[in-house]
Write an enzyme that holds these catalytic residues in place. Sequence first.
Site, PDB file in Angstrom:
ATOM      1  N   LYS A  82       3.218   1.258  -5.098  1.00  0.00           N
ATOM      2  CA  LYS A  82       3.781   0.702  -6.245  1.00  0.00           C
ATOM      3  C   LYS A  82       5.232   0.633  -6.086  1.00  0.00           C
ATOM      4  O   LYS A  82       5.970  -0.241  -6.867  1.00  0.00           O
ATOM      5  CB  LYS A  82       3.173   1.241  -7.573  1.00  0.00           C
ATOM      6  CG  LYS A  82       1.707   0.615  -7.588  1.00  0.00           C
ATOM      7  CD  LYS A  82       1.081   1.127  -8.912  1.00  0.00           C
ATOM      8  CE  LYS A  82      -0.403   0.407  -8.990  1.00  0.00           C
ATOM      9  NZ  LYS A  82      -1.112   1.198  -8.254  1.00  0.00           N
TER      10      LYS A  82
HETATM   11  C1  LIG Z   1      -2.509   0.970  -8.045  1.00  0.00           C
HETATM   12  C2  LIG Z   1      -3.244   1.562  -6.837  1.00  0.00           C
HETATM   13  C3  LIG Z   1      -4.333   0.771  -6.108  1.00  0.00           C
HETATM   14  C4  LIG Z   1      -4.951  -0.386  -6.819  1.00  0.00           C
HETATM   15  O1  LIG Z   1      -4.074  -1.479  -6.848  1.00  0.00           O
HETATM   16  P1  LIG Z   1      -4.255  -2.931  -7.567  1.00  0.00           P
HETATM   17  O2  LIG Z   1      -2.949  -3.603  -7.051  1.00  0.00           O
HETATM   18  O3  LIG Z   1      -4.329  -2.443  -8.901  1.00  0.00           O
HETATM   19  O4  LIG Z   1      -5.253  -3.503  -6.912  1.00  0.00           O
HETATM   20  C5  LIG Z   1      -4.812   1.420  -4.890  1.00  0.00           C
HETATM   21  N1  LIG Z   1      -4.345   2.760  -4.577  1.00  0.00           N
HETATM   22  C6  LIG Z   1      -3.338   3.303  -5.112  1.00  0.00           C
HETATM   23  C7  LIG Z   1      -2.710   4.396  -4.548  1.00  0.00           C
HETATM   24  C8  LIG Z   1      -2.777   2.541  -6.044  1.00  0.00           C
HETATM   25  O5  LIG Z   1      -1.806   3.433  -6.863  1.00  0.00           O
END
Ligand SMILES: *Cc1c(COP(=O)(O)O)cnc(C)c1O
Length: 497
Positions: free
Chosen positions: A113
Amino acid sequence: MFYNSTRNSDVKVKSAEAITQGISSEGGLFVPESIPELSLADIKAIGEMSYADRAAFVFSKFLTDFTDAEIHYCTDNAYSTKNFESESITEIAHLFDGTYMLELWHGPTCAFKDMALQILPYFLTTSAKKINLDKKIVILVATSGDTGKAALEGFKDVEGTSILVFYPEDGVSPMQKRQMKTQEGSNVGVCALKGNFDDCQNGVKTIFTDDEVKQTLENNGMMFSSANSINWGRLVPQIVYYISAYAELAKDGEIELGDKVNIVVPTGNFGNILAAYYAKHMGVPVNKLICASNINNVLTDFINTGVYDRNRKFFATVSPSMDILISSNLERLLYLMTDRNDAVIREWFGKLAAEGRYEVSDDVKAKLSDEFCAGFCDDKQTKEIIHEIYEKYSYTCDTHTAVAVKVYEDYKKSTGDTTKTIIASTASPYKFSAAVLEAIEGGKSDIDEYAMIDRIAELSDIPVPAALADLKNKPERFSDVIDKTEQKKYVLSKLGV
Ligand SMILES: *Cc1c(COP(=O)(O)O)cnc(C)c1O
């Protein structure tokens, strides 16, 4: 380039407005009116650029109301070794022949993120300036763990903003909780909610679209914006790394320019995989997009049957950032797959809100199975695959990434497909150390989280990320826990309005 709303195609705004508003006023999500195209020559040229320049190139196609200087101001600040522990921002690890782990977690909070949330504050403050907004931007975040910390790190002490994060009290890892409770910065707030992630997200969405709250903020020189992946400014940075990875593999001679690849994404809110879909439709040659879920497998069922049904048991898993039953970004995909039919989207998402269920048309079902494959695995299988990868390839992967690897192995077995494959690796194994360690060593250990980090450092050849190494010595600043009925009152009181 203009942006329409998935629930009203007549809405037409520039990117600066789409990014500052976050969500359209009638509850729809902003979507660019067309998908810009990249030629193979463009992709080849991208391979020669730095990551910041790759990003700037892609953004120039989507954020056409930004000047070059504005785009570079954003990309140069976000994608530098100031914030990332990798010179190339992302890394590609070779797992086994033709299978590449796209490591997206070399940023300040050790999860993918950061790729979007390091740049979003620059997009937001630049956008606000462009449209002459002199309001303070208030960021409300619902988090299943990783978004919250990444948003806090991105926005901390950014002038003209303040940020408030809600997380499910029992729905995040101890390390994630500690990361948020110790957050620094003068404009930040963190609060636990008695409920699950969907409760947090529904609460934030409700407050966001509450006219009375909006008016109160307006009267006090403030406005809401969103750092959740419903904001287009979150999604567009994620498109970059798929294009970048493809260009990189071609440059390194791992693939021929023009060869198709599969892309596997561990999925929750459907943001990361939607970005891969955009990359494909811009021109990255993709065979299948493979959607991997944990036991909260609402998306697996949806892609396989065309029925979205959130009326099911919710499970807390070892991959908590994917413990989600309402995948917001699916709305953008369905808008595109219905040829931008806002009436149908209103109908389906109205049903989702009222009954928790909708079924898409046969035409959309066909498109889904043409472009996507989907699978899921449970916690036991997640740990088994972490163990297997560690033993076989000396690679340590986190629980979310492990779900993707397992689903990919199942896919390969059932289809015999040997297309080269990029797997999105979404978090550092250190971030989910308890489950990772249990998987590798074959049993629970009773050492604390910090000792676990040291233990993983002994077992794997991945260095301990600086941000996690520091955590032990930081004081806790936030300990509020509230009921979901108190969320609105809490937000207003924290903002002092
Ligand atoms: C948020 C997250 C996901 C999922 O991603 P999306 O965009 O919500 O589908 C997968 N793995 C990790 C480590 C995350 O932080």
